[in-house]
Design a protein around this motif. Structure first.
Motif, PDB file in Angstrom:
ATOM      1  N   LYS A   1       0.833  -1.202   0.000  1.00  0.00           N
ATOM      2  CA  LYS A   1       0.000   0.000   0.000  1.00  0.00           C
ATOM      3  C   LYS A   1       0.871   1.258   0.000  1.00  0.00           C
ATOM      4  CE  LYS A   1      -1.918   1.260   3.729  1.00  0.00           C
ATOM      5  NZ  LYS A   1      -2.698   1.230   4.977  1.00  0.00           N
TER       6      LYS A   1
ATOM      7  N   ASP B   1      -9.976  -3.871  -0.338  1.00  0.00           N
ATOM      8  CA  ASP B   1      -9.585  -3.542   1.039  1.00  0.00           C
ATOM      9  C   ASP B   1      -9.349  -2.061   1.289  1.00  0.00           C
ATOM     10  OD1 ASP B   1      -9.660  -6.172   2.070  1.00  0.00           O
ATOM     11  OD2 ASP B   1      -7.740  -6.602   1.115  1.00  0.00           O
TER      12      ASP B   1
ATOM     13  N   GLN C   1      -9.224   2.222  -0.597  1.00  0.00           N
ATOM     14  CA  GLN C   1      -9.332   3.131  -1.724  1.00  0.00           C
ATOM     15  C   GLN C   1      -8.299   4.236  -1.574  1.00  0.00           C
ATOM     16  OE1 GLN C   1     -12.411   6.380  -2.578  1.00  0.00           O
ATOM     17  NE2 GLN C   1     -13.202   4.660  -3.773  1.00  0.00           N
TER      18      GLN C   1
ATOM     19  N   HIS D   1      -7.554   4.722  -7.250  1.00  0.00           N
ATOM     20  CA  HIS D   1      -7.178   3.314  -7.163  1.00  0.00           C
ATOM     21  C   HIS D   1      -8.107   2.675  -6.137  1.00  0.00           C
ATOM     22  CE1 HIS D   1      -4.482  -0.193  -7.291  1.00  0.00           C
ATOM     23  NE2 HIS D   1      -4.750  -0.293  -6.000  1.00  0.00           N
ATOM     24  N   ASP D   2      -8.921   1.751  -6.599  1.00  0.00           N
ATOM     25  CA  ASP D   2      -9.978   1.181  -5.765  1.00  0.00           C
ATOM     26  C   ASP D   2      -9.785  -0.325  -5.670  1.00  0.00           C
ATOM     27  OD1 ASP D   2     -12.206   1.182  -4.205  1.00  0.00           O
ATOM     28  OD2 ASP D   2     -13.579   1.883  -5.751  1.00  0.00           O
ATOM     29  N   GLU D   3      -9.591  -0.818  -4.452  1.00  0.00           N
ATOM     30  CA  GLU D   3      -9.447  -2.243  -4.208  1.00  0.00           C
ATOM     31  C   GLU D   3     -10.493  -2.697  -3.201  1.00  0.00           C
ATOM     32  OE1 GLU D   3      -5.603  -3.664  -3.173  1.00  0.00           O
ATOM     33  OE2 GLU D   3      -4.584  -2.626  -4.817  1.00  0.00           O
TER      34      GLU D   3
END
Length: 199
Positions: A30, A179, A181, A175-177
Protein backbone atom coordinates in the motif's frame (compact mmCIF):
# COMPACT_ATOMS: atom_id res chain seq x y z
CA UNK A 1 -9.27 13.86 16.84
CA UNK A 2 -12.66 12.45 17.76
CA UNK A 3 -11.43 9.08 19.04
CA UNK A 4 -10.06 9.45 22.57
CA UNK A 5 -6.28 9.77 22.94
CA UNK A 6 -6.25 6.70 25.19
CA UNK A 7 -7.26 4.59 22.18
CA UNK A 8 -3.90 5.34 20.55
CA UNK A 9 -1.92 5.27 23.79
CA UNK A 10 -3.13 1.71 24.37
CA UNK A 11 -2.07 0.71 20.86
CA UNK A 12 1.48 1.92 21.51
CA UNK A 13 1.79 0.22 24.90
CA UNK A 14 4.72 -2.19 24.51
CA UNK A 15 4.47 -1.94 20.71
CA UNK A 16 6.36 0.52 18.51
CA UNK A 17 4.61 -0.65 15.32
CA UNK A 18 0.97 -1.42 16.25
CA UNK A 19 -0.24 -1.53 12.62
CA UNK A 20 2.81 -3.58 11.52
CA UNK A 21 3.80 -0.96 8.94
CA UNK A 22 7.33 -2.38 8.84
CA UNK A 23 6.50 -6.08 8.60
CA UNK A 24 3.18 -6.67 6.79
CA UNK A 25 3.25 -7.06 3.01
CA UNK A 26 -0.18 -5.40 2.85
CA UNK A 27 1.25 -2.22 4.40
CA UNK A 28 4.43 -2.22 2.31
CA UNK A 29 2.48 -2.74 -0.91
CA UNK A 30 0.00 0.00 0.00
CA UNK A 31 2.86 2.39 0.80
CA UNK A 32 4.45 1.65 -2.58
CA UNK A 33 1.11 2.32 -4.31
CA UNK A 34 0.73 5.63 -2.46
CA UNK A 35 4.16 6.73 -3.64
CA UNK A 36 3.52 5.54 -7.20
CA UNK A 37 0.24 7.49 -7.35
CA UNK A 38 1.95 10.78 -6.53
CA UNK A 39 2.05 12.45 -9.96
CA UNK A 40 5.09 14.60 -9.22
CA UNK A 41 8.60 13.44 -8.47
CA UNK A 42 9.34 16.31 -6.08
CA UNK A 43 7.23 18.56 -3.88
CA UNK A 44 8.28 21.78 -2.19
CA UNK A 45 6.25 21.15 0.96
CA UNK A 46 4.32 18.10 2.20
CA UNK A 47 2.04 17.88 5.22
CA UNK A 48 1.27 14.46 6.73
CA UNK A 49 -1.04 14.54 9.75
CA UNK A 50 -1.43 11.30 11.72
CA UNK A 51 2.05 10.14 10.73
CA UNK A 52 2.12 7.34 13.35
CA UNK A 53 5.66 5.95 13.70
CA UNK A 54 6.90 7.63 10.53
CA UNK A 55 7.20 4.73 8.09
CA UNK A 56 5.36 6.45 5.23
CA UNK A 57 6.92 9.75 6.31
CA UNK A 58 10.42 8.43 5.60
CA UNK A 59 9.46 7.74 1.98
CA UNK A 60 7.70 11.10 1.63
CA UNK A 61 10.80 12.84 2.99
CA UNK A 62 12.74 11.62 -0.05
CA UNK A 63 10.26 13.32 -2.38
CA UNK A 64 10.23 16.87 -0.97
CA UNK A 65 12.14 19.92 0.22
CA UNK A 66 10.13 20.24 3.46
CA UNK A 67 7.94 17.76 5.34
CA UNK A 68 5.71 18.56 8.31
CA UNK A 69 4.45 15.52 10.22
CA UNK A 70 1.99 15.48 13.10
CA UNK A 71 0.49 12.88 15.40
CA UNK A 72 -1.74 12.98 18.45
CA UNK A 73 0.10 10.32 20.45
CA UNK A 74 3.36 11.34 22.19
CA UNK A 75 4.85 7.85 21.78
CA UNK A 76 4.14 7.96 18.04
CA UNK A 77 5.79 11.38 17.85
CA UNK A 78 8.91 10.04 19.60
CA UNK A 79 9.05 7.06 17.24
CA UNK A 80 8.59 9.29 14.19
CA UNK A 81 11.35 11.60 15.46
CA UNK A 82 13.69 8.63 15.70
CA UNK A 83 12.67 7.23 12.31
CA UNK A 84 13.17 10.61 10.59
CA UNK A 85 16.26 11.77 12.46
CA UNK A 86 18.38 11.59 9.32
CA UNK A 87 16.25 14.16 7.48
CA UNK A 88 17.06 17.75 8.41
CA UNK A 89 14.13 19.11 6.38
CA UNK A 90 11.49 17.20 8.41
CA UNK A 91 9.52 18.56 11.37
CA UNK A 92 7.55 16.21 13.65
CA UNK A 93 4.96 17.74 15.98
CA UNK A 94 2.46 16.50 18.52
CA UNK A 95 -0.92 17.88 17.44
CA UNK A 96 -4.63 17.16 17.40
CA UNK A 97 -6.77 17.39 14.26
CA UNK A 98 -8.48 19.54 13.24
CA UNK A 99 -7.60 22.09 15.92
CA UNK A 100 -3.80 22.18 15.49
CA UNK A 101 -3.68 22.49 11.70
CA UNK A 102 -0.48 24.31 10.65
CA UNK A 103 -0.68 27.88 9.36
CA UNK A 104 1.27 27.09 6.21
CA UNK A 105 0.59 26.17 2.60
CA UNK A 106 1.67 22.89 1.02
CA UNK A 107 1.73 21.49 -2.47
CA UNK A 108 0.89 18.02 -1.12
CA UNK A 109 -1.22 16.89 1.82
CA UNK A 110 -1.36 13.17 2.63
CA UNK A 111 -4.32 11.85 4.64
CA UNK A 112 -3.57 8.17 5.09
CA UNK A 113 -5.69 5.95 7.35
CA UNK A 114 -6.91 8.81 9.53
CA UNK A 115 -10.38 10.02 8.55
CA UNK A 116 -12.43 7.33 10.26
CA UNK A 117 -10.98 8.28 13.65
CA UNK A 118 -12.79 11.63 13.38
CA UNK A 119 -16.46 12.47 13.59
CA UNK A 120 -18.15 13.55 10.37
CA UNK A 121 -18.12 17.18 11.60
CA UNK A 122 -14.41 17.11 12.47
CA UNK A 123 -13.64 15.44 9.14
CA UNK A 124 -15.43 18.22 7.27
CA UNK A 125 -13.24 20.73 9.11
CA UNK A 126 -10.15 18.77 8.08
CA UNK A 127 -11.30 18.79 4.46
CA UNK A 128 -11.88 22.56 4.57
CA UNK A 129 -8.51 23.27 6.18
CA UNK A 130 -6.72 20.94 3.78
CA UNK A 131 -8.27 22.64 0.76
CA UNK A 132 -7.38 26.08 2.10
CA UNK A 133 -3.79 24.97 2.81
CA UNK A 134 -3.00 23.84 -0.72
CA UNK A 135 -0.88 25.95 -3.03
CA UNK A 136 -2.26 26.92 -6.43
CA UNK A 137 -0.80 23.77 -7.99
CA UNK A 138 -1.23 21.60 -4.90
CA UNK A 139 -2.77 18.18 -4.48
CA UNK A 140 -4.20 15.94 -1.78
CA UNK A 141 -3.79 12.18 -1.52
CA UNK A 142 -6.10 10.14 0.70
CA UNK A 143 -6.00 6.42 1.37
CA UNK A 144 -8.41 4.57 3.67
CA UNK A 145 -9.28 1.01 4.61
CA UNK A 146 -12.69 0.04 3.26
CA UNK A 147 -13.88 -2.24 6.07
CA UNK A 148 -15.40 -1.03 9.38
CA UNK A 149 -12.98 -0.48 12.26
CA UNK A 150 -14.32 -1.10 15.75
CA UNK A 151 -14.57 2.07 17.82
CA UNK A 152 -14.36 4.46 14.88
CA UNK A 153 -17.19 6.93 14.16
CA UNK A 154 -16.86 6.61 10.36
CA UNK A 155 -15.90 4.09 7.71
CA UNK A 156 -13.33 4.46 4.96
CA UNK A 157 -15.95 4.73 2.20
CA UNK A 158 -17.73 7.51 4.14
CA UNK A 159 -14.46 9.38 4.58
CA UNK A 160 -13.45 9.09 0.92
CA UNK A 161 -16.94 10.06 -0.27
CA UNK A 162 -16.86 13.21 1.88
CA UNK A 163 -13.55 14.18 0.31
CA UNK A 164 -14.93 13.66 -3.19
CA UNK A 165 -18.06 15.69 -2.36
CA UNK A 166 -16.51 18.54 -0.39
CA UNK A 167 -12.99 19.19 -1.70
CA UNK A 168 -14.09 20.83 -4.94
CA UNK A 169 -10.87 19.72 -6.66
CA UNK A 170 -10.13 17.61 -9.73
CA UNK A 171 -9.84 13.89 -9.01
CA UNK A 172 -6.90 12.83 -11.15
CA UNK A 173 -6.07 9.42 -9.65
CA UNK A 174 -8.39 6.73 -8.30
CA UNK A 175 -7.18 3.31 -7.16
CA UNK A 176 -9.98 1.18 -5.77
CA UNK A 177 -9.45 -2.24 -4.21
CA UNK A 178 -11.57 -4.52 -2.07
CA UNK A 179 -9.58 -3.54 1.04
CA UNK A 180 -8.77 0.13 0.51
CA UNK A 181 -9.33 3.13 -1.72
CA UNK A 182 -6.64 5.60 -2.72
CA UNK A 183 -7.40 8.87 -4.51
CA UNK A 184 -5.51 12.01 -5.49
CA UNK A 185 -7.20 15.35 -6.04
CA UNK A 186 -5.48 18.41 -7.52
CA UNK A 187 -6.25 22.09 -8.06
CA UNK A 188 -5.15 21.71 -11.68
CA UNK A 189 -6.86 19.13 -13.92
CA UNK A 190 -3.59 17.73 -15.26
CA UNK A 191 -1.75 15.76 -12.58
CA UNK A 192 1.52 14.67 -14.17
CA UNK A 193 4.07 17.27 -15.21
CA UNK A 194 5.08 15.91 -18.62
CA UNK A 195 8.13 18.20 -18.69
CA UNK A 196 9.54 17.04 -15.34
CA UNK A 197 12.85 15.19 -15.65
CA UNK A 198 14.20 12.47 -13.39
CA UNK A 199 16.71 13.55 -10.81
Amino acid sequence: MSVDADYFANLYTDNDDPWAFRTRWYERRKRDLILACLPRQRYAGIFEPACANGELSASLAERCERLVCQDLDPRAVDLAHARLSGFEHVSVQQARMPDDWPQERFDLIVLSEVGYYLSAQDWLQVIERARDSLTEDGGLLACHYRHPIEGCPQTGPQVQAALADQLGLHQVVLHDEIDFQLAYWARQPRAVDLEETCS
